[in-house]
Design a protein around this motif. Structure first.
Motif, PDB file in Angstrom:
ATOM      1  N   ARG A   1      46.910  31.060  34.974  1.00  0.00           N
ATOM      2  CA  ARG A   1      46.412  29.844  35.601  1.00  0.00           C
ATOM      3  C   ARG A   1      46.185  29.967  37.105  1.00  0.00           C
ATOM      4  O   ARG A   1      45.545  29.119  37.700  1.00  0.00           O
ATOM      5  N   VAL A   2      46.708  31.009  37.729  1.00  0.00           N
ATOM      6  CA  VAL A   2      46.589  31.175  39.177  1.00  0.00           C
ATOM      7  C   VAL A   2      45.312  31.936  39.500  1.00  0.00           C
ATOM      8  O   VAL A   2      44.970  32.906  38.841  1.00  0.00           O
ATOM      9  N   LYS A   3      44.603  31.487  40.551  1.00  0.00           N
ATOM     10  CA  LYS A   3      43.378  32.166  40.970  1.00  0.00           C
ATOM     11  C   LYS A   3      43.635  33.008  42.212  1.00  0.00           C
ATOM     12  O   LYS A   3      44.390  32.623  43.097  1.00  0.00           O
ATOM     13  N   CYS A   4      42.967  34.143  42.262  1.00  0.00           N
ATOM     14  CA  CYS A   4      43.006  35.000  43.431  1.00  0.00           C
ATOM     15  C   CYS A   4      42.191  34.327  44.535  1.00  0.00           C
ATOM     16  O   CYS A   4      41.067  33.865  44.287  1.00  0.00           O
ATOM     17  N   GLN A   5      42.710  34.264  45.739  1.00  0.00           N
ATOM     18  CA  GLN A   5      42.015  33.589  46.833  1.00  0.00           C
ATOM     19  C   GLN A   5      40.872  34.422  47.403  1.00  0.00           C
ATOM     20  O   GLN A   5      40.043  33.893  48.131  1.00  0.00           O
ATOM     21  N   ASN A   6      40.817  35.707  47.058  1.00  0.00           N
ATOM     22  CA  ASN A   6      39.745  36.558  47.565  1.00  0.00           C
ATOM     23  C   ASN A   6      38.537  36.519  46.634  1.00  0.00           C
ATOM     24  O   ASN A   6      37.422  36.236  47.063  1.00  0.00           O
ATOM     25  N   CYS A   7      38.741  36.814  45.344  1.00  0.00           N
ATOM     26  CA  CYS A   7      37.608  36.883  44.404  1.00  0.00           C
ATOM     27  C   CYS A   7      37.436  35.601  43.594  1.00  0.00           C
ATOM     28  O   CYS A   7      36.447  35.450  42.877  1.00  0.00           O
ATOM     29  N   LEU A   8      38.376  34.681  43.666  1.00  0.00           N
ATOM     30  CA  LEU A   8      38.348  33.389  42.974  1.00  0.00           C
ATOM     31  C   LEU A   8      38.345  33.520  41.455  1.00  0.00           C
ATOM     32  O   LEU A   8      37.880  32.629  40.754  1.00  0.00           O
ATOM     33  N   GLN A   9      38.841  34.632  40.936  1.00  0.00           N
ATOM     34  CA  GLN A   9      38.995  34.837  39.497  1.00  0.00           C
ATOM     35  C   GLN A   9      40.461  34.625  39.126  1.00  0.00           C
ATOM     36  O   GLN A   9      41.354  34.826  39.949  1.00  0.00           O
ATOM     37  N   ASN A  10      40.710  34.222  37.880  1.00  0.00           N
ATOM     38  CA  ASN A  10      42.085  34.035  37.427  1.00  0.00           C
ATOM     39  C   ASN A  10      42.814  35.371  37.392  1.00  0.00           C
ATOM     40  O   ASN A  10      42.227  36.399  37.041  1.00  0.00           O
ATOM     41  N   ILE A  11      44.084  35.335  37.743  1.00  0.00           N
ATOM     42  CA  ILE A  11      44.924  36.526  37.636  1.00  0.00           C
ATOM     43  C   ILE A  11      45.504  36.525  36.230  1.00  0.00           C
ATOM     44  O   ILE A  11      46.210  35.606  35.832  1.00  0.00           O
ATOM     45  N   VAL A  12      45.195  37.558  35.453  1.00  0.00           N
ATOM     46  CA  VAL A  12      45.586  37.641  34.048  1.00  0.00           C
ATOM     47  C   VAL A  12      47.099  37.797  33.936  1.00  0.00           C
ATOM     48  O   VAL A  12      47.747  38.438  34.774  1.00  0.00           O
ATOM     49  N   LYS A  13      47.647  37.201  32.875  1.00  0.00           N
ATOM     50  CA  LYS A  13      49.091  37.257  32.640  1.00  0.00           C
ATOM     51  C   LYS A  13      49.556  38.716  32.602  1.00  0.00           C
ATOM     52  O   LYS A  13      48.888  39.575  32.054  1.00  0.00           O
ATOM     53  N   ASP A  14      50.694  38.983  33.235  1.00  0.00           N
ATOM     54  CA  ASP A  14      51.347  40.291  33.326  1.00  0.00           C
ATOM     55  C   ASP A  14      50.615  41.272  34.235  1.00  0.00           C
ATOM     56  O   ASP A  14      50.955  42.448  34.261  1.00  0.00           O
ATOM     57  N   ASP A  15      49.608  40.842  34.983  1.00  0.00           N
ATOM     58  CA  ASP A  15      49.007  41.673  36.031  1.00  0.00           C
ATOM     59  C   ASP A  15      49.845  41.552  37.295  1.00  0.00           C
ATOM     60  O   ASP A  15      50.544  40.552  37.499  1.00  0.00           O
ATOM     61  N   ILE A  16      49.731  42.540  38.157  1.00  0.00           N
ATOM     62  CA  ILE A  16      50.451  42.486  39.432  1.00  0.00           C
ATOM     63  C   ILE A  16      49.751  41.472  40.333  1.00  0.00           C
ATOM     64  O   ILE A  16      48.528  41.495  40.476  1.00  0.00           O
ATOM     65  N   ARG A  17      50.532  40.586  40.913  1.00  0.00           N
ATOM     66  CA  ARG A  17      49.972  39.636  41.872  1.00  0.00           C
ATOM     67  C   ARG A  17      50.790  39.700  43.152  1.00  0.00           C
ATOM     68  O   ARG A  17      51.990  39.950  43.141  1.00  0.00           O
ATOM     69  N   ILE A  18      50.099  39.485  44.260  1.00  0.00           N
ATOM     70  CA  ILE A  18      50.743  39.510  45.568  1.00  0.00           C
ATOM     71  C   ILE A  18      50.509  38.154  46.216  1.00  0.00           C
ATOM     72  O   ILE A  18      49.374  37.690  46.309  1.00  0.00           O
ATOM     73  N   GLY A  19      51.589  37.538  46.663  1.00  0.00           N
ATOM     74  CA  GLY A  19      51.492  36.213  47.252  1.00  0.00           C
ATOM     75  C   GLY A  19      51.889  36.208  48.714  1.00  0.00           C
ATOM     76  O   GLY A  19      52.893  36.799  49.099  1.00  0.00           O
ATOM     77  N   HIS A  20      51.081  35.554  49.532  1.00  0.00           N
ATOM     78  CA  HIS A  20      51.424  35.329  50.940  1.00  0.00           C
ATOM     79  C   HIS A  20      52.084  33.957  50.985  1.00  0.00           C
ATOM     80  O   HIS A  20      51.447  32.950  50.689  1.00  0.00           O
ATOM     81  N   VAL A  21      53.357  33.928  51.340  1.00  0.00           N
ATOM     82  CA  VAL A  21      54.144  32.692  51.296  1.00  0.00           C
ATOM     83  C   VAL A  21      54.357  32.181  52.709  1.00  0.00           C
ATOM     84  O   VAL A  21      54.827  32.907  53.585  1.00  0.00           O
TER      85      VAL A  21
END
Length: 143
Positions: free
Chosen positions: A14-34
């Motif tokens: 359900r989360v979108k990447c802020q760079n490419c605006l595509q959904n981040i697929v479940k169990d993919d590596i994601r990096i968050g700027h908090v």
């Protein structure tokens, strides 16, 4: 406002990447700027990116940020994240060096401009002195 980088696997898609605006697929590596906010001012803000979409890691006033939860990843994924962070740091240092070179070239350009202006001013003074002496010679001839 404190800032840090959070790393982990996507819990859902359900989360979108802020760079490419595509959904981040479940169990993919994601990096968050908090971005943390003081108590009473609401929730912390997290901006999520794909591992490949992350292009810069900059904190407040261009300081490096801490990476949290990297040990929760598999060993191979930890290596990928570390390589990406190192690559980003190297590219940011190269950009800083390029900016300094541009600044120096502007400074050299300004120094050349000042030198030319001084030369023009000096040449103008020489012309004025030459005209003055020509007038003096003309007045001497008249006497």
């Amino acid at each position: 406002m404190k800032q840090y980088i959070e790393v982990g696997y996507a819990l859902s898609n359900r989360v979108k990447c802020q760079n490419c605006l595509q959904n981040i697929v479940k169990d993919d590596i994601r990096i968050g700027h908090v971005l943390t906010r003081p108590p009473g001012f609401g929730f912390d803000k997290k901006i999520w990116y794909h591992l490949l979409c992350l292009t810069s890691i900059k904190g407040d006033r261009n300081q490096d940020l801490d990476i949290v939860n990297i040990h929760s990843l598999k060993e191979g994924d930890q290596q990928k994240v570390r390589q990406k962070v190192d690559q980003i740091k190297k590219s940011s240092y190269q950009k800083k060096d390029q900016k300094e070179v541009k600044y120096l070239s502007k400074q050299e350009h300004f120094q050349n401009y000042v030198k030319i202006q001084k030369d023009l001013h000096f040449n103008q003074k020489l012309r004025q002195q030459a005209m003055f002496f020509q007038k003096m010679d003309q007045t001497d001839e008249q006497w």
